[in-house]
Scaffold this motif. Structure first.
Motif, PDB file in Angstrom:
ATOM      1  N   TRP A 107      40.190  11.647  93.983  1.00 42.02           N
ATOM      2  CA  TRP A 107      38.922  11.124  93.389  1.00 42.02           C
ATOM      3  C   TRP A 107      39.304   9.648  93.325  1.00 42.02           C
ATOM      4  O   TRP A 107      38.098   8.903  93.205  1.00 42.02           O
ATOM      5  CB  TRP A 107      38.599  11.844  92.030  1.00 42.02           C
ATOM      6  CG  TRP A 107      38.252  13.206  91.817  1.00 42.02           C
ATOM      7  CD1 TRP A 107      38.923  14.059  91.186  1.00 42.02           C
ATOM      8  CD2 TRP A 107      37.300  13.818  92.564  1.00 42.02           C
ATOM      9  NE1 TRP A 107      38.454  15.329  91.221  1.00 42.02           N
ATOM     10  CE2 TRP A 107      37.506  15.137  92.230  1.00 42.02           C
ATOM     11  CE3 TRP A 107      36.162  13.571  93.311  1.00 42.02           C
ATOM     12  CZ2 TRP A 107      36.603  16.240  92.207  1.00 42.02           C
ATOM     13  CZ3 TRP A 107      35.297  14.469  93.733  1.00 42.02           C
ATOM     14  CH2 TRP A 107      35.477  15.788  93.127  1.00 42.02           C
ATOM     15  N   LYS A 154      25.775  14.311  98.219  1.00 38.56           N
ATOM     16  CA  LYS A 154      26.382  13.581  97.394  1.00 38.56           C
ATOM     17  C   LYS A 154      27.840  14.280  96.871  1.00 38.56           C
ATOM     18  O   LYS A 154      28.834  13.196  96.822  1.00 38.56           O
ATOM     19  CB  LYS A 154      25.676  13.335  96.197  1.00 38.56           C
ATOM     20  CG  LYS A 154      26.122  12.638  95.089  1.00 38.56           C
ATOM     21  CD  LYS A 154      25.168  12.508  93.736  1.00 38.56           C
ATOM     22  CE  LYS A 154      25.735  11.776  92.682  1.00 38.56           C
ATOM     23  NZ  LYS A 154      24.821  11.974  91.441  1.00 38.56           N
ATOM     24  N   PHE A 155      27.906  15.215  96.513  1.00 41.23           N
ATOM     25  CA  PHE A 155      29.185  16.041  96.475  1.00 41.23           C
ATOM     26  C   PHE A 155      30.212  15.673  97.346  1.00 41.23           C
ATOM     27  O   PHE A 155      31.457  15.167  96.997  1.00 41.23           O
ATOM     28  CB  PHE A 155      29.078  17.303  96.267  1.00 41.23           C
ATOM     29  CG  PHE A 155      30.492  18.284  96.092  1.00 41.23           C
ATOM     30  CD1 PHE A 155      30.764  18.376  94.971  1.00 41.23           C
ATOM     31  CD2 PHE A 155      30.828  19.189  97.237  1.00 41.23           C
ATOM     32  CE1 PHE A 155      32.148  18.916  94.909  1.00 41.23           C
ATOM     33  CE2 PHE A 155      31.674  19.875  97.132  1.00 41.23           C
ATOM     34  CZ  PHE A 155      32.526  19.903  95.806  1.00 41.23           C
ATOM     35  N   LYS A 157      30.663  13.272  99.472  1.00 37.31           N
ATOM     36  CA  LYS A 157      30.845  11.920  99.483  1.00 37.31           C
ATOM     37  C   LYS A 157      31.751  11.369  98.178  1.00 37.31           C
ATOM     38  O   LYS A 157      32.229  10.125  98.297  1.00 37.31           O
ATOM     39  CB  LYS A 157      29.623  10.772  99.598  1.00 37.31           C
ATOM     40  CG  LYS A 157      28.902  10.994 100.942  1.00 37.31           C
ATOM     41  CD  LYS A 157      27.730  10.196 101.130  1.00 37.31           C
ATOM     42  CE  LYS A 157      26.944  10.468 102.257  1.00 37.31           C
ATOM     43  NZ  LYS A 157      25.671   9.600 102.580  1.00 37.31           N
ATOM     44  N   MET A 158      31.959  12.022  97.223  1.00 32.32           N
ATOM     45  CA  MET A 158      32.703  11.737  96.174  1.00 32.32           C
ATOM     46  C   MET A 158      34.018  12.000  96.335  1.00 32.32           C
ATOM     47  O   MET A 158      34.833  10.851  95.376  1.00 32.32           O
ATOM     48  CB  MET A 158      32.120  12.617  94.965  1.00 32.32           C
ATOM     49  CG  MET A 158      30.635  12.499  94.324  1.00 32.32           C
ATOM     50  SD  MET A 158      30.245  13.863  93.188  1.00 32.32           S
ATOM     51  CE  MET A 158      31.094  13.719  92.010  1.00 32.32           C
ATOM     52  N   CYS A 160      37.630  11.226  97.981  1.00 31.23           N
ATOM     53  CA  CYS A 160      38.464  10.032  98.485  1.00 31.23           C
ATOM     54  C   CYS A 160      39.657  10.723  99.276  1.00 31.23           C
ATOM     55  O   CYS A 160      40.695  10.221  98.573  1.00 31.23           O
ATOM     56  CB  CYS A 160      38.886   8.964  97.530  1.00 31.23           C
ATOM     57  SG  CYS A 160      37.520   8.220  96.794  1.00 31.23           S
ATOM     58  N   VAL A 201      32.943  19.841  91.002  1.00 29.62           N
ATOM     59  CA  VAL A 201      32.200  18.503  90.873  1.00 29.62           C
ATOM     60  C   VAL A 201      32.409  17.845  89.372  1.00 29.62           C
ATOM     61  O   VAL A 201      32.633  16.674  89.555  1.00 29.62           O
ATOM     62  CB  VAL A 201      30.736  19.132  91.258  1.00 29.62           C
ATOM     63  CG1 VAL A 201      29.794  17.719  90.869  1.00 29.62           C
ATOM     64  CG2 VAL A 201      30.398  19.611  92.405  1.00 29.62           C
ATOM     65  N   SER A 204      35.211  15.110  89.174  1.00 27.93           N
ATOM     66  CA  SER A 204      35.091  13.888  89.762  1.00 27.93           C
ATOM     67  C   SER A 204      35.190  12.632  88.906  1.00 27.93           C
ATOM     68  O   SER A 204      34.997  11.470  89.613  1.00 27.93           O
ATOM     69  CB  SER A 204      33.931  13.984  90.641  1.00 27.93           C
ATOM     70  OG  SER A 204      32.925  14.016  89.882  1.00 27.93           O
ATOM     71  N   HIS A 205      35.237  12.779  87.685  1.00 30.40           N
ATOM     72  CA  HIS A 205      34.819  11.466  87.068  1.00 30.40           C
ATOM     73  C   HIS A 205      35.694  11.431  85.654  1.00 30.40           C
ATOM     74  O   HIS A 205      36.412  12.486  85.413  1.00 30.40           O
ATOM     75  CB  HIS A 205      33.719  11.057  86.585  1.00 30.40           C
ATOM     76  CG  HIS A 205      32.925  11.868  85.603  1.00 30.40           C
ATOM     77  ND1 HIS A 205      32.500  12.987  86.177  1.00 30.40           N
ATOM     78  CD2 HIS A 205      32.753  11.792  84.447  1.00 30.40           C
ATOM     79  CE1 HIS A 205      31.847  13.715  85.179  1.00 30.40           C
ATOM     80  NE2 HIS A 205      31.932  13.147  84.276  1.00 30.40           N
TER      81      HIS A 205
END
Length: 205
Positions: A107, A154-155, A157-158, A160, A201, A204-205
């Motif tokens: 991420w 969107k998922f 593209k999160m 990296c 998901v 991711s943060h």
């Protein structure tokens, strides 16, 4: 929480295996758990370092941290603090024997910076141990597109993602010696439901 319940299913056993096989924290050690989530593996690390060591567990999500603090409030050598790979407690202090990160690095956009921050925060002879993914299995991508099509793009593209070779190179460029780097294959099907895909998901943060 559903995140916490799914985290136990998806992460805990694999994380414990990684810790016991490769990480091998020592009694009395000082550990940073980078991206601790709800703290299940942080508590396990705290148990392994024992009362003469301690674990600083950081995560950017305050809801997860509050849940972790409540769940593991009895663990006296474990401390939860808000932070991420750009800013964490003890960054640059050379205080840690070990920096551990499980299911987080995929991420992080600026992995070079993350490695430099970790290197500058370790004692002489300290080490990092990171467990990450470099791609999604096709069945996960397909399942998410079918079950949750409105957020699938969107998922995807999160993430990296980067190759293991590139990540090893970034690690060396920061000053580390790469002692062990390998692909770990999990044969267990750990995404049997939409809830567990939502957990992915949620990390991711």
């Amino acid at each position: 929480s559903s995140y916490q319940q799914s985290s136990v299913t998806v992460q805990l056993e694999g994380g414990k295996t990684f810790i016991c096989k490769d990480v091998l924290p020592q009694p009395g050690g000082v550990i940073l758990d980078l991206g601790c989530g709800t703290g299940e593996l942080s508590a396990f690390l705290a148990e392994l370092v024992g009362p003469h060591g301690h674990v600083i567990a950081v995560d950017p999500d305050t809801n997860r941290l509050n849940l972790a603090k409540e769940t593991h409030r009895h663990v006296k050598n474990l401390f939860f603090v808000e932070g991420n790979s750009d800013e964490f407690q003890g960054m640059g202090s050379k205080k840690y024997d070990l920096i551990f990160s499980n299911f987080v690095f995929h991420w992080i956009p600026d992995k070079d910076k993350a490695f430099r921050n970790m290197f500058d925060s370790l004692k002489a002879g300290g080490k990092i141990a990171i467990h990450y993914i470099d791609a999604l299995l096709p069945f996960i991508t397909t399942s998410f597109e079918v079950l949750n099509p409105e957020t699938a793009e969107k998922f995807n593209k999160m993430f990296c993602f980067d190759t293991r070779d590139n990540i090893d190179c970034m690690c060396r460029a920061a000053g580390f010696d790469v002692v062990s780097s390998y692909y770990a294959y999990d044969k267990t099907v750990v995404y049997p439901s939409m809830e567990n895909l939502q957990w992915l998901v949620g990390t991711s943060h």
